[in-house]
Scaffold this motif. Structure first.
Motif, PDB file in Angstrom:
ATOM      1  N   LEU A 115      44.501  38.217  42.245  1.00 12.77           N
ATOM      2  CA  LEU A 115      43.811  39.469  42.579  1.00 12.77           C
ATOM      3  C   LEU A 115      44.264  40.574  41.631  1.00 12.77           C
ATOM      4  N   PHE A 162      39.488  39.402  49.113  1.00 12.39           N
ATOM      5  CA  PHE A 162      39.402  37.938  49.213  1.00 12.39           C
ATOM      6  C   PHE A 162      38.062  37.529  49.782  1.00 12.39           C
ATOM      7  N   ALA A 203      51.112  43.930  45.885  1.00 15.22           N
ATOM      8  CA  ALA A 203      50.041  44.438  46.748  1.00 15.22           C
ATOM      9  C   ALA A 203      50.137  45.959  46.852  1.00 15.22           C
ATOM     10  N   TRP A 215      34.585  45.111  39.651  1.00 14.44           N
ATOM     11  CA  TRP A 215      33.858  45.234  38.387  1.00 14.44           C
ATOM     12  C   TRP A 215      33.540  43.858  37.841  1.00 14.44           C
ATOM     13  N   TYR A 256      51.275  29.670  47.383  1.00 16.86           N
ATOM     14  CA  TYR A 256      49.871  30.078  47.450  1.00 16.86           C
ATOM     15  C   TYR A 256      49.741  31.583  47.667  1.00 16.86           C
ATOM     16  N   SER A 257      50.568  32.142  48.546  1.00 18.87           N
ATOM     17  CA  SER A 257      50.430  33.577  48.824  1.00 18.87           C
ATOM     18  C   SER A 257      50.671  34.379  47.555  1.00 18.87           C
ATOM     19  N   LEU A 259      48.833  47.489  43.758  1.00 15.29           N
ATOM     20  CA  LEU A 259      47.371  47.466  43.664  1.00 15.29           C
ATOM     21  C   LEU A 259      46.764  48.600  44.496  1.00 15.29           C
ATOM     22  N   TYR A 260      47.374  48.909  45.617  1.00 13.42           N
ATOM     23  CA  TYR A 260      46.862  50.024  46.406  1.00 13.42           C
ATOM     24  C   TYR A 260      47.008  51.334  45.645  1.00 13.42           C
ATOM     25  N   ARG A 294      35.663  53.344  33.716  1.00 13.06           N
ATOM     26  CA  ARG A 294      35.525  53.007  35.132  1.00 13.06           C
ATOM     27  C   ARG A 294      35.695  54.247  35.992  1.00 13.06           C
ATOM     28  N   ASP A 330      41.972  43.059  32.016  1.00 13.74           N
ATOM     29  CA  ASP A 330      40.639  42.630  31.617  1.00 13.74           C
ATOM     30  C   ASP A 330      40.763  42.099  30.199  1.00 13.74           C
ATOM     31  N   PHE A 337      43.128  46.009  52.429  1.00  9.84           N
ATOM     32  CA  PHE A 337      42.187  45.970  51.320  1.00  9.84           C
ATOM     33  C   PHE A 337      42.227  44.617  50.609  1.00  9.84           C
ATOM     34  N   MET A 358      30.499  36.098  42.790  1.00  3.14           N
ATOM     35  CA  MET A 358      31.317  35.659  41.668  1.00  3.14           C
ATOM     36  C   MET A 358      30.542  35.928  40.387  1.00  3.14           C
ATOM     37  N   GLY A 359      31.179  36.575  39.436  1.00  2.00           N
ATOM     38  CA  GLY A 359      30.491  36.855  38.181  1.00  2.00           C
ATOM     39  C   GLY A 359      29.241  37.686  38.375  1.00  2.00           C
ATOM     40  N   LEU A 414      39.082  29.592  39.327  1.00  2.00           N
ATOM     41  CA  LEU A 414      37.680  29.707  38.912  1.00  2.00           C
ATOM     42  C   LEU A 414      37.184  31.134  39.064  1.00  2.00           C
ATOM     43  N   CYS A 415      37.534  31.725  40.201  1.00  2.00           N
ATOM     44  CA  CYS A 415      37.050  33.075  40.478  1.00  2.00           C
ATOM     45  C   CYS A 415      37.573  34.053  39.442  1.00  2.00           C
ATOM     46  N   CYS A 443      35.566  36.268  36.581  1.00  2.00           N
ATOM     47  CA  CYS A 443      35.587  37.725  36.699  1.00  2.00           C
ATOM     48  C   CYS A 443      36.029  38.383  35.404  1.00  2.00           C
ATOM     49  N   GLN A 470      47.847  29.899  53.449  1.00  2.00           N
ATOM     50  CA  GLN A 470      48.854  30.904  53.122  1.00  2.00           C
ATOM     51  C   GLN A 470      49.973  30.876  54.152  1.00  2.00           C
ATOM     52  N   MET A 526      52.004  27.501  54.061  1.00  2.00           N
ATOM     53  CA  MET A 526      52.852  27.411  52.878  1.00  2.00           C
ATOM     54  C   MET A 526      54.030  28.351  53.007  1.00  2.00           C
ATOM     55  N   GLU A 527      53.788  29.512  53.600  1.00  2.00           N
ATOM     56  CA  GLU A 527      54.893  30.450  53.812  1.00  2.00           C
ATOM     57  C   GLU A 527      55.956  29.792  54.669  1.00  2.00           C
ATOM     58  N   ARG A 534      47.735  33.973  45.191  1.00  2.00           N
ATOM     59  CA  ARG A 534      46.551  34.704  45.652  1.00  2.00           C
ATOM     60  C   ARG A 534      46.607  36.163  45.213  1.00  2.00           C
ATOM     61  N   ILE A 535      47.758  36.783  45.446  1.00  2.31           N
ATOM     62  CA  ILE A 535      47.864  38.198  45.100  1.00  2.31           C
ATOM     63  C   ILE A 535      47.978  38.366  43.588  1.00  2.31           C
ATOM     64  N   MET A 568      42.643  40.250  38.311  1.00  2.00           N
ATOM     65  CA  MET A 568      41.257  40.718  38.282  1.00  2.00           C
ATOM     66  C   MET A 568      41.181  42.235  38.283  1.00  2.00           C
ATOM     67  N   MET A 569      42.185  42.879  38.904  1.00  2.00           N
ATOM     68  CA  MET A 569      42.113  44.336  38.964  1.00  2.00           C
ATOM     69  C   MET A 569      42.761  45.017  37.771  1.00  2.00           C
TER      70      MET A 569
END
Lengths: 792, 154
Positions: A87, B112, A51, B19, A79-80, A54-55, B28, A94, B107, B119-120, A123-124, A128, B142, B145-146, A83-84, A90-91
């Protein structure tokens, strides 16, 4: 939440940096820290480190060393971390990065995960940044999810399918069957995704489009449900029920109804209903109305509906919201060609928008106004446009100026109005006009012979007021040179009389010559004009002589050459001066050399840079002859060049020799061959090769009838790459009984060495009757020149 | 289809970038610079639409942040304004009176939420309620699960 604190702590520290250098130092330390964290492996801290990375990446610093970490985190069971990790993928990843392929397997596994939120992450991410490879691998999975799962996943799978189709169009067939069934879903999210999917399928494949036309009634039904439904808090936006879905359905209907009567008929009622019932006081309603209007205009709708649509746009034009005005003008621009009269009704409002504060709105209003100019409203529109030109922002000026010129050319009610308009534009925005404006205007002025007096007075006044606008000054100088005698006469019926003396005129021209604001081309114009005046004024010829001789030592090469040549005209060729500087005849607008001549002020080599008016003035022959001369320096694009024989003037041949760029052209005696014989007129040719590519052809015409042949003219045409120059004929009367001949020389330059062909048209009168005939000469084989010919 | 979505401050600092097309990093960065220059140069009472290359740019200012997105020719600009507004509403609901600092310090959560809305390059859910529920459920997952991971099962 404790875990995020470290990220937030770092963000706080970075933001507290006072200089760029300090920030860089902090970032470097943090990145080192992050790198060591990554190396340590699984310790529950990895997600925070990513994280933080990414910042840092968002601030613009390099972060590629985090790519592998993303891959690892995605594969984690937590999951955490997933999730990151996703993300980060995606960032940072590519489809161009190699590491992206490594996550394909993880995505595949996660697509079948028990938790729908994990599935959604996969899926997301696929939608992307999925590459074509990944899409091909995972398409069957997505298709399965489209059919089997519940709405949360279904809607995401649908959009994922859209992405797959965009990346790999061949897979479209895989999703077509499911797309159809998805339309019966109740969930708005899924329905929306389905409509997007079907739109994408129809846009890519015309056969699919035909197939989905059958769905039009169903879509109409859904739309009706949305428009007439009672208040639903979940989907309501400013009184409109789910505007997002409504707009997408309308867009799909547009595609399905385009060019198809049945489909268009099926949606007519619905469109009318939406158009009348939708409340457009807020943006959501306006968005739906806007889409409706676009749809109505694009399908085969009945005329009543079209009128309704244009009226909606007209209403939008009066809306206070600037966005809506802008939208309305963009739409009107699209339909102004097809529904011109309907849009004309709103012309007043559109013209008012020219005065709007917003540049985007102004630009749209300008484009629309120019499209709406017609013969009927030209005067009032031009008034508005000229006002606009004087106050418009600089980026719109050249567009406005060229628009005004085009409109004036097409619809000007009178020559004087046309000239006035162009002069007005040159005074206001002379710096923004195109280069061809000067020759175009000059040509226009020569054609309006009754207005010469008026024009030259007007231009003279503009000139003494201000010499900063180069185009205007150039035209003014040219006119003063040409029509200086009219200027001196003082009176002119259309303009207030003002006494102008010869000194005044020469003063004005000298100011232009000496001013540092004048470009080199402008000074050239001024010098030539001064020279031309030497035959039009009586008292101050000595002054002109001295000006010309001063410039004989000018540093500017172009001016120096001109001055030297003009000096020569004064001294050695004084007897020719009057003829050379004679008034120019009317120029033909479409002559190829018409727009030659650089008026933007650049200096080229002397032999190619003389602007056409000067050249023509010195030759004092019709412009088309000059064009031939210039054509030798640059080709034209008409397939066959037709050059009418110039009318013979007694004093011209010698001046033509003066500037003959080809050098000596004696005609050596060679055998003549007869190419045409009919009605007593016979035409023979002699040809002689001068160099490898140049041929001189002499045409000799004789008359064996009882009567003289009068008004005899020859025209010649040659293939595209061959350059043709016709010299003046010896005369245009051929005496009867073979007592005399008319000869005419034609010079051909054949640089590409194509096979030479020539088509000659003769025209003459005999005994009061006009005759015209054509003969084609097919080859000029050799130096001995035995042409073969075919009379046509 | 939306090509990209950017959030930046009045000083031109980037707060979020999404993007929807694969573009190289250099490209970009250039686009971000172009967008910030163009949008920040706009005067206060002008319309929210711009033309850039062959795309339509829609932007809206919310307090100190500019929300800027790029659309293709067939997309509806007025609807894009609604989409941007919907995103702001979601952020507001999640953070409670959202301000720029919330987006700076959280951020990843802003991303999220965005991933539940778009999406897309297309809208995936038109119901605000539905999105809010999904975000809450994901956050719950989250946290649990943690806890689950850190507590031993026996």
């Amino acid at each position: 939440m404790t875990p995020s604190v470290r990220l937030q702590e770092m963000i706080r520290v970075i933001r507290s940096a006072r200089t760029q250098g300090e920030e860089r130092g902090i970032i470097q330390r943090e990145c080192a820290d992050i790198r060591s964290q990554f190396r340590q492996g699984d310790n529950g801290e990895r997600s925070h480190s990513l994280a933080k990375l990414l910042y840092v990446h968002m601030l613009g610093y390099p972060a590629h060393f985090g790519q592998m970490e993303c891959v690892r985190l995605i594969a984690s069971p937590r999951y955490s971390e997933k999730r990151i990790g996703y993300l980060g993928a995606m960032m940072l990843l590519d489809e161009n990065q190699d590491a992206s392929l490594l996550i394909t397997n993880s995505i595949k596994n996660d697509l079948s995960h028990s938790s729908q939120y994990v599935q959604s992450l996969a899926l997301c991410t696929l939608a992307c940044m999925g590459s074509a490879e990944m899409c091909r691998d995972l398409a069957p999975e997505i298709e399965r999810l489209l059919r089997a799962s519940h709405s949360y996943i279904k809607k995401k799978a649908t959009l994922c399918a859209v992405h797959i189709i965009r990346k790999v169009p061949e897979l479209a067939e895989l999703f077509t069957p499911s797309a159809r069934t998805l339309l019966s879903e109740k969930n708005h999210g899924v329905l929306h995704g389905a409509v997007v999917l079907i739109t994408e399928l129809c846009e890519r494949n015309p056969d699919t489009l035909v197939q989905f036309r059958k769905a039009v009634p169903e879509l109409v039904q859904i739309m009706k449900g949305l428009v007439t439904s009672s208040y639903s808090p979940e989907h309501n936006v400013a009184g409109i029920s789910d505007p997002f879905l409504q707009v997408r359905i309308l867009r799909l209907l547009r595609i399905l109804g385009h060019n198809n009567d049945t489909a268009s008929d099926a949606m007519n009622d619905l469109l009318a209903q939406v158009a009348t019932n939708t409340d457009s006081s807020k943006t959501a309603g306006s968005a739906v109305l806007y889409e409706t209007v676009l749809t109505i205009m694009d399908i085969n709708s009945e005329s009543g509906l079209r009128v309704l649509a244009v009226n909606i746009l007209g209403r939008f034009l009066l809306n206070n919201d600037r966005n809506i005005r802008y939208i309305s003008m963009t739409s009107l621009q699209k339909i102004v060609q097809t529904d011109h009269n309907a849009v004309q009704r709103h012309r007043g409002t559109i013209v008012d928008c020219l005065k709007d504060q917003d540049t985007s709105v102004k630009r749209r209003a300008l484009e629309l106004s120019l499209a709406l100019v017609s013969a009927v409203n030209i005067r009032s529109m031009m008034k508005e446009l000229l006002i606009f030109l004087s106050v418009c922002p600089p980026e719109l000026r050249s567009q406005t100026a060229s628009g005004i010129f085009n409109a004036a050319e097409r619809y000007s009610p009178s020559k004087r109005w046309h000239i006035d308009t162009i002069l007005h534009v040159l005074t206001t925005a002379g710096g923004d006009v195109r280069d061809e404006t000067v020759p175009n205007l000059i040509q226009l002025i020569t054609t309006a012979s009754e207005l010469h007096c008026y024009t030259v007075h007007k231009l003279y006044r503009a000139l003494i007021k201000d010499i900063a606008q180069q185009s205007l000054v150039q035209v003014a100088c040219w006119c003063i040179g040409e029509y200086g005698d009219l200027l001196l006469k003082g009176e002119c019926e259309e303009i207030e009389p003002v006494q102008v003396t010869e000194d005044d005129i020469l003063d004005a021209l000298e100011t232009v010559l000496q001013s540092h604001m004048s470009s080199p081309a402008t000074r050239g114009f001024a010098l030539t004009a001064t020279m031309k005046l030497s035959t039009r004024i009586t008292d101050n010829v000595d002054r002109i002589r001295s000006i010309v001789s001063i410039y004989g030592s000018c540093i500017d090469l172009e001016l120096q050459q001109r001055a030297v040549e003009y000096n020569a005209l004064f001294k050695k060729y004084d007897h020719m001066r009057a003829a050379v500087l004679e008034r120019m005849p009317v120029m033909d607008k479409n002559s190829p050399g018409h727009t030659n001549g650089d008026t933007s002020g650049e200096i080229k080599e002397p032999d190619t840079s003389k602007p056409k008016p000067v050249e023509a003035g010195l030759l004092s022959e019709p412009a088309s002859q000059v064009c031939d001369l210039l054509d030798l320096l640059g080709g034209t694009d008409t397939p066959l060049q037709l050059s009418p024989a110039p009318t013979s003037t007694p004093t011209t041949t010698s001046s033509a020799d003066l500037l003959d760029l080809l050098g000596g052209l004696e005609i050596t005696p060679v055998p003549t061959v007869s190419v045409y014989e009919k009605n007593g007129l016979s035409l023979k040719i002699q040809c002689d090769k001068q160099t490898e590519t140049e041929v001189t052809v002499t045409l000799i015409a004789s008359n064996s009838t009882q009567n003289d042949i009068t008004n005899f003219t020859l025209q010649a045409a040659v293939p595209k790459s061959v350059q043709l120059q016709m010299k003046a004929p010896s005369g245009n009367v051929i005496p009867a009984h073979g007592l005399g001949q008319v000869t005419q020389t034609v010079l051909l330059n054949n640089p590409n060495k194509v096979s030479l062909k020539m088509r000659i048209r003769v025209a003459y009168s005999n005994q009061g009757a006009m005759h015209q005939d054509t003969v084609q000469i097919d080859s000029f084989p050799s130096a001995a020149c035995q042409p073969s010919f075919s009379p046509l | 289809m939306m090509h990209f979505l950017l959030l930046f401050s009045r000083q031109g600092k980037l707060r979020l970038q999404k993007w929807f097309l694969p573009l190289p990093e250099r490209e970009r960065k250039k686009i971000v610079k172009d967008m910030t220059t163009m949008v920040l140069a706009r005067k206060p009472r002008t319309c929210n639409f711009l033309h850039w290359k062959d795309l339509k740019i829609v932007y809206k200012r919310y307090a100190s942040l500019y929300f800027c997105c790029a659309l293709e020719n067939q997309d509806n600009e007025l609807l894009a304004l609604e989409i941007l507004h919907r995103y702001v509403e979601l952020l507001d609901k999640y953070f409670g009176n959202v301000c720029e600092l919330d987006i700076i310090f959280n951020f990843e959560k802003a991303y999220f939420i965005l991933d539940e809305l778009l999406m897309g390059g297309e809208i995936q859910e038109t119901s605000k309620l539905s999105i809010v529920k999904s975000i809450e459920a994901s956050d719950m997952l989250q946290e649990t699960m943690e806890e689950y991971i850190s507590k031993p099962a026996f």
